[in-house]
Design an enzyme around this catalytic site. Structure first.
Site, PDB file in Angstrom:
ATOM      1  N   LYS A 141      42.680  36.015  49.582  1.00  0.00           N
ATOM      2  CA  LYS A 141      42.419  37.386  49.393  1.00  0.00           C
ATOM      3  C   LYS A 141      40.630  37.210  49.376  1.00  0.00           C
ATOM      4  O   LYS A 141      39.846  37.867  49.983  1.00  0.00           O
ATOM      5  CB  LYS A 141      42.644  37.922  48.031  1.00  0.00           C
ATOM      6  CG  LYS A 141      44.137  38.183  48.012  1.00  0.00           C
ATOM      7  CD  LYS A 141      44.802  38.906  46.658  1.00  0.00           C
ATOM      8  CE  LYS A 141      44.382  38.237  45.648  1.00  0.00           C
ATOM      9  NZ  LYS A 141      45.158  36.642  45.565  1.00  0.00           N
ATOM     10  N   ARG A 176      46.436  44.554  39.763  1.00  0.00           N
ATOM     11  CA  ARG A 176      47.494  43.259  39.466  1.00  0.00           C
ATOM     12  C   ARG A 176      48.560  43.837  38.684  1.00  0.00           C
ATOM     13  O   ARG A 176      49.421  43.119  38.752  1.00  0.00           O
ATOM     14  CB  ARG A 176      46.922  42.120  38.782  1.00  0.00           C
ATOM     15  CG  ARG A 176      46.463  40.887  39.702  1.00  0.00           C
ATOM     16  CD  ARG A 176      46.012  39.909  38.736  1.00  0.00           C
ATOM     17  NE  ARG A 176      45.933  38.575  39.612  1.00  0.00           N
ATOM     18  CZ  ARG A 176      44.969  38.196  39.995  1.00  0.00           C
ATOM     19  NH1 ARG A 176      43.796  38.788  40.298  1.00  0.00           N
ATOM     20  NH2 ARG A 176      45.148  36.922  40.433  1.00  0.00           N
ATOM     21  N   ARG A 208      42.042  23.858  46.833  1.00  0.00           N
ATOM     22  CA  ARG A 208      40.905  24.914  46.808  1.00  0.00           C
ATOM     23  C   ARG A 208      40.006  24.169  45.710  1.00  0.00           C
ATOM     24  O   ARG A 208      40.117  23.309  44.767  1.00  0.00           O
ATOM     25  CB  ARG A 208      41.266  26.158  46.008  1.00  0.00           C
ATOM     26  CG  ARG A 208      40.093  27.062  45.751  1.00  0.00           C
ATOM     27  CD  ARG A 208      40.376  28.318  45.573  1.00  0.00           C
ATOM     28  NE  ARG A 208      41.425  28.882  44.401  1.00  0.00           N
ATOM     29  CZ  ARG A 208      41.742  29.941  44.219  1.00  0.00           C
ATOM     30  NH1 ARG A 208      41.706  30.959  45.025  1.00  0.00           N
ATOM     31  NH2 ARG A 208      42.838  29.969  43.168  1.00  0.00           N
ATOM     32  N   ARG A 234      39.072  24.551  39.837  1.00  0.00           N
ATOM     33  CA  ARG A 234      39.183  25.526  39.029  1.00  0.00           C
ATOM     34  C   ARG A 234      40.177  25.038  37.827  1.00  0.00           C
ATOM     35  O   ARG A 234      41.483  24.570  38.465  1.00  0.00           O
ATOM     36  CB  ARG A 234      39.908  26.766  39.425  1.00  0.00           C
ATOM     37  CG  ARG A 234      38.555  27.740  39.968  1.00  0.00           C
ATOM     38  CD  ARG A 234      38.913  28.776  40.354  1.00  0.00           C
ATOM     39  NE  ARG A 234      40.087  29.696  39.962  1.00  0.00           N
ATOM     40  CZ  ARG A 234      40.564  30.848  40.658  1.00  0.00           C
ATOM     41  NH1 ARG A 234      40.017  31.457  41.728  1.00  0.00           N
ATOM     42  NH2 ARG A 234      41.703  31.357  40.003  1.00  0.00           N
ATOM     43  N   ARG A 240      51.339  31.502  37.315  1.00  0.00           N
ATOM     44  CA  ARG A 240      50.614  32.017  38.226  1.00  0.00           C
ATOM     45  C   ARG A 240      51.261  32.815  39.431  1.00  0.00           C
ATOM     46  O   ARG A 240      51.618  34.124  39.288  1.00  0.00           O
ATOM     47  CB  ARG A 240      49.080  31.662  38.543  1.00  0.00           C
ATOM     48  CG  ARG A 240      48.194  31.580  37.611  1.00  0.00           C
ATOM     49  CD  ARG A 240      46.975  30.712  38.273  1.00  0.00           C
ATOM     50  NE  ARG A 240      46.321  31.338  39.236  1.00  0.00           N
ATOM     51  CZ  ARG A 240      45.469  30.831  39.912  1.00  0.00           C
ATOM     52  NH1 ARG A 240      45.519  29.414  40.021  1.00  0.00           N
ATOM     53  NH2 ARG A 240      44.892  31.510  40.717  1.00  0.00           N
TER      54      ARG A 240
HETATM   55  P1  ADP Z   1      43.134  34.062  42.450  1.00  0.00           P
HETATM   56  O1  ADP Z   1      42.112  34.195  43.193  1.00  0.00           O
HETATM   57  O2  ADP Z   1      43.739  32.726  42.471  1.00  0.00           O
HETATM   58  O3  ADP Z   1      44.168  35.027  42.757  1.00  0.00           O
HETATM   59  P2  ADP Z   1      41.819  35.309  40.310  1.00  0.00           P
HETATM   60  O4  ADP Z   1      40.210  34.570  40.612  1.00  0.00           O
HETATM   61  O5  ADP Z   1      41.794  36.364  41.081  1.00  0.00           O
HETATM   62  O6  ADP Z   1      42.818  34.350  41.088  1.00  0.00           O
HETATM   63  O7  ADP Z   1      42.057  35.523  38.906  1.00  0.00           O
HETATM   64  C1  ADP Z   1      42.058  34.297  38.006  1.00  0.00           C
HETATM   65  C2  ADP Z   1      42.765  34.909  36.854  1.00  0.00           C
HETATM   66  O8  ADP Z   1      41.821  35.719  36.238  1.00  0.00           O
HETATM   67  C3  ADP Z   1      44.003  35.471  36.667  1.00  0.00           C
HETATM   68  O9  ADP Z   1      45.075  34.210  36.669  1.00  0.00           O
HETATM   69  C4  ADP Z   1      44.226  36.231  35.552  1.00  0.00           C
HETATM   70  O10 ADP Z   1      44.184  35.309  34.378  1.00  0.00           O
HETATM   71  C5  ADP Z   1      42.830  36.723  35.377  1.00  0.00           C
HETATM   72  N1  ADP Z   1      42.655  37.980  36.299  1.00  0.00           N
HETATM   73  C6  ADP Z   1      41.956  38.248  37.399  1.00  0.00           C
HETATM   74  N2  ADP Z   1      42.238  39.464  37.817  1.00  0.00           N
HETATM   75  C7  ADP Z   1      43.089  40.155  37.025  1.00  0.00           C
HETATM   76  C8  ADP Z   1      43.491  41.212  36.806  1.00  0.00           C
HETATM   77  N3  ADP Z   1      43.159  42.307  37.891  1.00  0.00           N
HETATM   78  N4  ADP Z   1      44.355  41.687  35.811  1.00  0.00           N
HETATM   79  C9  ADP Z   1      44.513  40.717  34.804  1.00  0.00           C
HETATM   80  N5  ADP Z   1      43.895  39.530  34.884  1.00  0.00           N
HETATM   81  C10 ADP Z   1      43.392  38.985  35.942  1.00  0.00           C
HETATM   82  P1  ADP Z   2      42.929  33.902  46.530  1.00  0.00           P
HETATM   83  O1  ADP Z   2      41.600  34.831  46.432  1.00  0.00           O
HETATM   84  O2  ADP Z   2      44.049  34.928  47.382  1.00  0.00           O
HETATM   85  O3  ADP Z   2      43.342  33.333  45.581  1.00  0.00           O
HETATM   86  P2  ADP Z   2      41.229  32.071  48.486  1.00  0.00           P
HETATM   87  O4  ADP Z   2      40.686  33.051  49.431  1.00  0.00           O
HETATM   88  O5  ADP Z   2      40.534  31.681  46.929  1.00  0.00           O
HETATM   89  O6  ADP Z   2      42.638  32.827  47.863  1.00  0.00           O
HETATM   90  O7  ADP Z   2      42.155  30.943  49.110  1.00  0.00           O
HETATM   91  C1  ADP Z   2      42.621  29.930  48.472  1.00  0.00           C
HETATM   92  C2  ADP Z   2      42.317  28.625  49.116  1.00  0.00           C
HETATM   93  O8  ADP Z   2      42.995  28.464  50.236  1.00  0.00           O
HETATM   94  C3  ADP Z   2      41.029  28.435  49.333  1.00  0.00           C
HETATM   95  O9  ADP Z   2      40.782  26.830  49.090  1.00  0.00           O
HETATM   96  C4  ADP Z   2      40.669  28.560  50.887  1.00  0.00           C
HETATM   97  O10 ADP Z   2      39.745  27.789  51.356  1.00  0.00           O
HETATM   98  C5  ADP Z   2      42.029  28.369  51.578  1.00  0.00           C
HETATM   99  N1  ADP Z   2      42.294  29.556  52.533  1.00  0.00           N
HETATM  100  C6  ADP Z   2      42.015  30.729  52.589  1.00  0.00           C
HETATM  101  N2  ADP Z   2      42.818  31.152  53.671  1.00  0.00           N
HETATM  102  C7  ADP Z   2      43.040  30.199  54.099  1.00  0.00           C
HETATM  103  C8  ADP Z   2      43.986  30.024  55.510  1.00  0.00           C
HETATM  104  N3  ADP Z   2      44.176  31.505  56.319  1.00  0.00           N
HETATM  105  N4  ADP Z   2      44.370  29.244  55.953  1.00  0.00           N
HETATM  106  C9  ADP Z   2      44.039  27.726  55.230  1.00  0.00           C
HETATM  107  N5  ADP Z   2      43.349  27.937  54.199  1.00  0.00           N
HETATM  108  C10 ADP Z   2      43.004  29.118  53.801  1.00  0.00           C
END
Ligand code: ADP
Ligand code: ADP
Length: 224
Positions: free
Chosen positions: A19, A94, A133, A166, A177
Site C-alpha cells: 500500500k 482499518r 522491509r 521496524r 498483524r
Molecule cells: P503496514 O504498512 O504494515 O500495514 P502501518 O504502518 O499502516 O503498517 O501501521 C502500523 C501500525 O500502526 C498498525 O499495526 C497499527 O498498530 C497502527 N495503525 C496504523 N493505521 C491504523 C488505523 N487506521 N487504525 C488503527 N491502528 C492503525
Molecule cells: P504496506 O504499506 O502495505 O504495509 P509496503 O509498501 O511497505 O506495504 O511494502 C512492504 C514491503 O514489500 C516493502 O519492503 C516494499 O519495498 C516491498 N514491496 C512492496 N510492493 C512490492 C511488490 N509488488 N513486489 C515486491 N516487493 C514489494
C-alpha cells in the site's frame, strides 16, 4: 465519469501488500496527497507526543490503535491545504467504524471516496515482504532487501539516512498483524464492494507491474 477534484482514494490490503509503495507512486502520478495513518503514528512516536506514547502500546503488539484516537488524528490531518486536491488513504480506514467515519467527514466537505483499490496478496508473499522491509530512520522511505534494495546496503537513496527494520516487522508481531487484518480490516472489502467502489489488483506481482495495473484501473474510474 467526471474527474473533478478532490479525488479521494482508499487503498485496502493486508500489511505488506504494498500500500505504502503504491501510494507514494500514485502521489506523484496523480498529484494527490498520500496520508498514511501508520506514518502519522510513527511521526508522533518520534516527536514523543502523548498520542505517540498511546499508539506505541498497540503498535508494539500489532493491534489496532482505538478508533476514536485514529479517526480524530486523520480528521485533523485532512483539514490541511495539502489535501485540497484529494487524498490517497494508506492504512486508513482499518475498521468498519473508521470507514463510516471517513465517509461522514468527507460528506461534510461535500466530497466522497471515488475508488477503493484492494491489493490482493497471498500470506507467503506478505510475510516475505514484511520480514525483508527496511525503512529509513530519517525520512521514512521504504525498501526491501531483495525486491527494492537501496543502492548502498543499509543507506537511504533519498537522504543518506540509516535503514532499519521496524520492530513490528519481527515475525511474532507480523503473525498478529495478519490475524488483526483478517478479523478487523478485511470486512472493508465487502463495505466498498457494496458501494461499487472496489477494484481488485493482483499485488503478488512485481512493483512496476502492480503500479501499471493500479494506474489503469484507477484511470478507468476517475477518467484520467
Ligand atoms: P503496514 O504498512 O504494515 O500495514 P502501518 O504502518 O499502516 O503498517 O501501521 C502500523 C501500525 O500502526 C498498525 O499495526 C497499527 O498498530 C497502527 N495503525 C496504523 N493505521 C491504523 C488505523 N487506521 N487504525 C488503527 N491502528 C492503525
Ligand atoms: P504496506 O504499506 O502495505 O504495509 P509496503 O509498501 O511497505 O506495504 O511494502 C512492504 C514491503 O514489500 C516493502 O519492503 C516494499 O519495498 C516491498 N514491496 C512492496 N510492493 C512490492 C511488490 N509488488 N513486489 C515486491 N516487493 C514489494
Amino acid at each position: 465519469m467526471a474527474s473533478a477534484y478532490p479525488i479521494h482514494l482508499v487503498l485496502v490490503g493486508p500489511p505488506g501488500a504494498g500500500k505504502g509503495t503504491q501510494a507514494a507512486m500514485l502521489e506523484s502520478q496523480l498529484g494527490l496527497k498520500q496520508i498514511s495513518s501508520g506514518d502519522l503514528f510513527r511521526e508522533n512516536l518520534k516527536n514523543h507526543t502523548e498520542l505517540g506514547q498511546l499508539a506505541k502500546i498497540y503498535i508494539d503488539r500489532g493491534d489496532l490503535v482505538p478508533d476514536n484516537v485514529t479517526i480524530a488524528m486523520v480528521e485533523d490531518r485532512i483539514q490541511r491545504p495539502d489535501c485540497a486536491r484529494g487524498v490517497i488513504f494508506d492504512g486508513f480506514p482499518r475498521t468498519l467504524e473508521q470507514a463510516r467515519a471517513l465517509d461522514e467527514m468527507l460528506a461534510l466537505q461535500g466530497s466522497e471516496i471515488r475508488v477503493a483499490p484492494a491489493l490482493v496478496a497471498s500470506d507467503e508473499v506478505i510475510i516475505d515482504r514484511l520480514t525483508g522491509r527496511r525503512v529509513c530512520r530519517n525520512c521514512g522511505a521504504v525498501y526491501h532487501v531483495c525486491y527494492n534494495a537501496p543502492k548502498v546496503d543499509g543507506v537511504c537513496d533519498v537522504c543518506g539516512g540509516e535503514l532499519c527494520q521496524r520492530s513490528d516487522d519481527l515475525p511474532e508481531t507480523v503473525r498478529n498483524r495478519l490475524y488483526v487484518y483478517y478479523k478487523q480490516t478485511s470486512p472493508l472489502i465487502g463495505y466498498y464492494y457494496a458501494k461499487d467502489l472496489l477494484i481488485r489488483v493482483d499485488a503478488d506481482q512485481p512493483i512496476e507491474t502492480v503500479k501499471q495495473a493500479m494506474l489503469q484501473a484507477i484511470g478507468a474510474v476517475i477518467g484520467k
